[in-house]
Design a protein around this motif. Structure first.
Motif, PDB file in Angstrom:
ATOM      1  N   ASP A   1     -40.691   9.293 -17.918  1.00  0.00           N
ATOM      2  CA  ASP A   1     -39.624   8.403 -18.337  1.00  0.00           C
ATOM      3  C   ASP A   1     -39.607   7.249 -17.345  1.00  0.00           C
ATOM      4  O   ASP A   1     -39.362   7.454 -16.149  1.00  0.00           O
ATOM      5  N   PRO A   2     -39.874   6.007 -17.794  1.00  0.00           N
ATOM      6  CA  PRO A   2     -39.974   4.890 -16.857  1.00  0.00           C
ATOM      7  C   PRO A   2     -38.655   4.517 -16.190  1.00  0.00           C
ATOM      8  O   PRO A   2     -38.658   3.857 -15.153  1.00  0.00           O
ATOM      9  N   VAL A   3     -37.546   4.935 -16.778  1.00  0.00           N
ATOM     10  CA  VAL A   3     -36.237   4.604 -16.217  1.00  0.00           C
ATOM     11  C   VAL A   3     -35.828   5.591 -15.140  1.00  0.00           C
ATOM     12  O   VAL A   3     -35.455   5.232 -14.024  1.00  0.00           O
ATOM     13  N   THR A   4     -35.928   6.875 -15.444  1.00  0.00           N
ATOM     14  CA  THR A   4     -35.474   7.908 -14.515  1.00  0.00           C
ATOM     15  C   THR A   4     -36.577   8.392 -13.581  1.00  0.00           C
ATOM     16  O   THR A   4     -36.292   8.980 -12.535  1.00  0.00           O
ATOM     17  N   GLY A   5     -37.837   8.188 -13.969  1.00  0.00           N
ATOM     18  CA  GLY A   5     -38.951   8.692 -13.173  1.00  0.00           C
ATOM     19  C   GLY A   5     -39.204  10.170 -13.359  1.00  0.00           C
ATOM     20  O   GLY A   5     -40.084  10.747 -12.707  1.00  0.00           O
ATOM     21  N   ARG A   6     -38.447  10.804 -14.240  1.00  0.00           N
ATOM     22  CA  ARG A   6     -38.652  12.232 -14.487  1.00  0.00           C
ATOM     23  C   ARG A   6     -39.902  12.443 -15.331  1.00  0.00           C
ATOM     24  O   ARG A   6     -40.246  11.619 -16.183  1.00  0.00           O
ATOM     25  N   LEU A   7     -40.563  13.572 -15.119  1.00  0.00           N
ATOM     26  CA  LEU A   7     -41.808  13.880 -15.815  1.00  0.00           C
ATOM     27  C   LEU A   7     -41.546  14.911 -16.912  1.00  0.00           C
ATOM     28  O   LEU A   7     -41.064  16.018 -16.644  1.00  0.00           O
ATOM     29  N   TYR A   8     -41.887  14.534 -18.150  1.00  0.00           N
ATOM     30  CA  TYR A   8     -41.794  15.463 -19.276  1.00  0.00           C
ATOM     31  C   TYR A   8     -43.144  16.142 -19.475  1.00  0.00           C
ATOM     32  O   TYR A   8     -44.202  15.520 -19.296  1.00  0.00           O
ATOM     33  N   ILE A   9     -43.088  17.412 -19.843  1.00  0.00           N
ATOM     34  CA  ILE A   9     -44.283  18.256 -19.911  1.00  0.00           C
ATOM     35  C   ILE A   9     -44.295  19.026 -21.224  1.00  0.00           C
ATOM     36  O   ILE A   9     -43.276  19.583 -21.633  1.00  0.00           O
ATOM     37  N   ALA A  10     -45.456  19.038 -21.891  1.00  0.00           N
ATOM     38  CA  ALA A  10     -45.669  19.912 -23.041  1.00  0.00           C
ATOM     39  C   ALA A  10     -46.549  21.061 -22.574  1.00  0.00           C
ATOM     40  O   ALA A  10     -47.676  20.839 -22.122  1.00  0.00           O
ATOM     41  N   ASP A  11     -46.023  22.278 -22.647  1.00  0.00           N
ATOM     42  CA  ASP A  11     -46.751  23.461 -22.185  1.00  0.00           C
ATOM     43  C   ASP A  11     -47.069  24.357 -23.377  1.00  0.00           C
ATOM     44  O   ASP A  11     -46.215  24.584 -24.243  1.00  0.00           O
ATOM     45  N   ALA A  12     -48.291  24.882 -23.415  1.00  0.00           N
ATOM     46  CA  ALA A  12     -48.732  25.695 -24.543  1.00  0.00           C
ATOM     47  C   ALA A  12     -47.893  26.953 -24.722  1.00  0.00           C
ATOM     48  O   ALA A  12     -47.774  27.464 -25.840  1.00  0.00           O
ATOM     49  N   PHE A  13     -47.291  27.455 -23.650  1.00  0.00           N
ATOM     50  CA  PHE A  13     -46.513  28.695 -23.731  1.00  0.00           C
ATOM     51  C   PHE A  13     -45.013  28.486 -23.514  1.00  0.00           C
ATOM     52  O   PHE A  13     -44.205  29.260 -24.038  1.00  0.00           O
ATOM     53  N   PHE A  14     -44.632  27.455 -22.778  1.00  0.00           N
ATOM     54  CA  PHE A  14     -43.229  27.287 -22.406  1.00  0.00           C
ATOM     55  C   PHE A  14     -42.553  26.086 -23.059  1.00  0.00           C
ATOM     56  O   PHE A  14     -41.421  25.763 -22.722  1.00  0.00           O
ATOM     57  N   GLY A  15     -43.240  25.429 -23.988  1.00  0.00           N
ATOM     58  CA  GLY A  15     -42.595  24.394 -24.783  1.00  0.00           C
ATOM     59  C   GLY A  15     -42.423  23.083 -24.054  1.00  0.00           C
ATOM     60  O   GLY A  15     -43.263  22.655 -23.265  1.00  0.00           O
ATOM     61  N   LEU A  16     -41.297  22.429 -24.318  1.00  0.00           N
ATOM     62  CA  LEU A  16     -40.988  21.129 -23.743  1.00  0.00           C
ATOM     63  C   LEU A  16     -40.148  21.311 -22.479  1.00  0.00           C
ATOM     64  O   LEU A  16     -39.113  21.979 -22.502  1.00  0.00           O
ATOM     65  N   LEU A  17     -40.601  20.692 -21.374  1.00  0.00           N
ATOM     66  CA  LEU A  17     -39.933  20.830 -20.086  1.00  0.00           C
ATOM     67  C   LEU A  17     -39.816  19.479 -19.407  1.00  0.00           C
ATOM     68  O   LEU A  17     -40.441  18.502 -19.820  1.00  0.00           O
ATOM     69  N   VAL A  18     -39.019  19.442 -18.337  1.00  0.00           N
ATOM     70  CA  VAL A  18     -38.883  18.225 -17.542  1.00  0.00           C
ATOM     71  C   VAL A  18     -38.742  18.620 -16.077  1.00  0.00           C
ATOM     72  O   VAL A  18     -38.203  19.690 -15.753  1.00  0.00           O
TER      73      VAL A  18
END
Length: 329
Positions: free
Chosen positions: A110-127
């Motif tokens: 996210d260019p505003v917050t700098g947080r990293l979003y992650i798509a994981d094959a087993f754990f879904g959508l994370l940040v």
């Protein structure tokens, strides 16, 4: 999962145009992973140009690594599984350990917050936050998330689920046949709800949102094509075929030139052929192919998953290497 709506909006932006040399990227360099580690399927940078950090990359044993320069190399940044231990997971290539170790497949900041979003094959959508560590699961219960992108205007997360039936462990099993149950989804970080935008995709993957937030591109790997889903305007909530390809498209990423994208394509990957030609294809928003860069000299007979442009260089991801490739002019 609860269903809701992702509400895009239109904003006025000052566009900073970046000049990129349109060469054939003949210079090649490797960013080597730590000893015994492989599978850098995705890469992402935090910030822009000289102020950027990274690349950050995903690896087979469940970690997200951060490049700290040639003197240090890659170091641990984040992980997706609360059950993960370094003793059990570090260096593993055993997919059966995935439910314990995790397997991140796609990254987007996210260019505003700098947080990293992650798509994981087993754990879904994370940040995960700026300091890394254990990522927070936002939505779970998926079979195989394999791509995502953050809308630069709204902060909505567009992500792809490859199948409702099989997971990543099934892909290499004898007799495996891909299905057409893939989906394009949207996560609204404000109301924390998920909306299904498209279903019935034949190996959906690689979503990329346009710079102005008017549409999102999604790859159908097994149908060898790219779809364009309109988010706003008179065509909102409709889909069209943007481009048919001669190979299997994987992740799609915004290029540095406004309105352009890079697609990772592997011709001969599915159905299997005696020779695979990995390449990066640069396209515009109308589906016109602007440039093709061949990677077979360094990737030989391997399929690639990502072509990420950063500061005029191309970072190439591949599940079958122990390095992240860097092409420059």
């Amino acid at each position: 999962m609860a269903a809701s709506f992702c509400y895009p909006f239109v904003a006025f932006l000052s566009v900073f145009c970046i000049s990129v040399t349109k060469g054939q990227y003949s210079n090649f360099n490797k960013l080597e992973l730590p000893q015994g580690v492989g599978g850098p399927e995705s890469a992402a940078f935090r910030g822009v140009l000289v102020f950027s950090e990274g690349p950050f990359t995903t690896v087979t044993d469940g970690r997200i690594l951060k490049w700290q320069g040639p003197n240090v190399g890659f170091v641990d940044f984040a992980y997706t599984s609360p059950q993960r231990t370094k003793q059990f997971c570090d260096g593993t290539t055993d997919r059966e350990k995935g439910p314990i170790c995790g397997r991140p497949l796609a990254l987007s900041f996210d260019p505003v917050t700098g947080r990293l979003y992650i798509a994981d094959a087993f754990f879904g959508l994370l940040v995960v936050g700026l300091q890394g560590g254990l990522a927070t699961q936002l939505v779970g219960g998926f079979k195989l998330l394999n791509g995502l992108d953050v809308d630069l205007l709204t902060g909505n997360i567009y992500f792809s689920d490859a199948s409702l039936v099989y997971d990543i462990r099934n892909v290499t099993q004898p007799g495996f046949r891909p299905d057409s149950t893939g989906r394009l989804l949207c996560y609204n970080p404000h109301n924390k709800q998920v909306t299904t935008l498209l279903s019935g995709l034949f190996g959906g993957g690689g979503p990329a949102v346009s710079n102005d937030g008017t549409f999102v591109l999604v790859a159908e790997l097994n149908r060898k094509r790219i779809l364009k889903y309109w988010l706003v305007g008179s065509k909102a909530n409709t889909t069209e075929v943007l481009l048919d390809l001669d190979g299997n498209p994987n992740k799609i990423k915004r290029a540095e030139r406004f309105g352009e994208f890079w697609v990772a394509v592997s011709a001969g990957f599915l159905p299997p052929a005696s020779s695979i030609v990995p390449k990066g294809v640069r396209i515009n928003s109308k589906g016109v192919v602007l440039q093709t860069v061949l990677f077979e000299a360094h990737y030989f007979n391997k399929s690639i998953t990502l072509v990420q442009e950063q500061d005029g260089k191309l970072y190439v991801g591949c599940r079958n290497t122990t390095f992240l490739g860097v092409y420059s002019n």
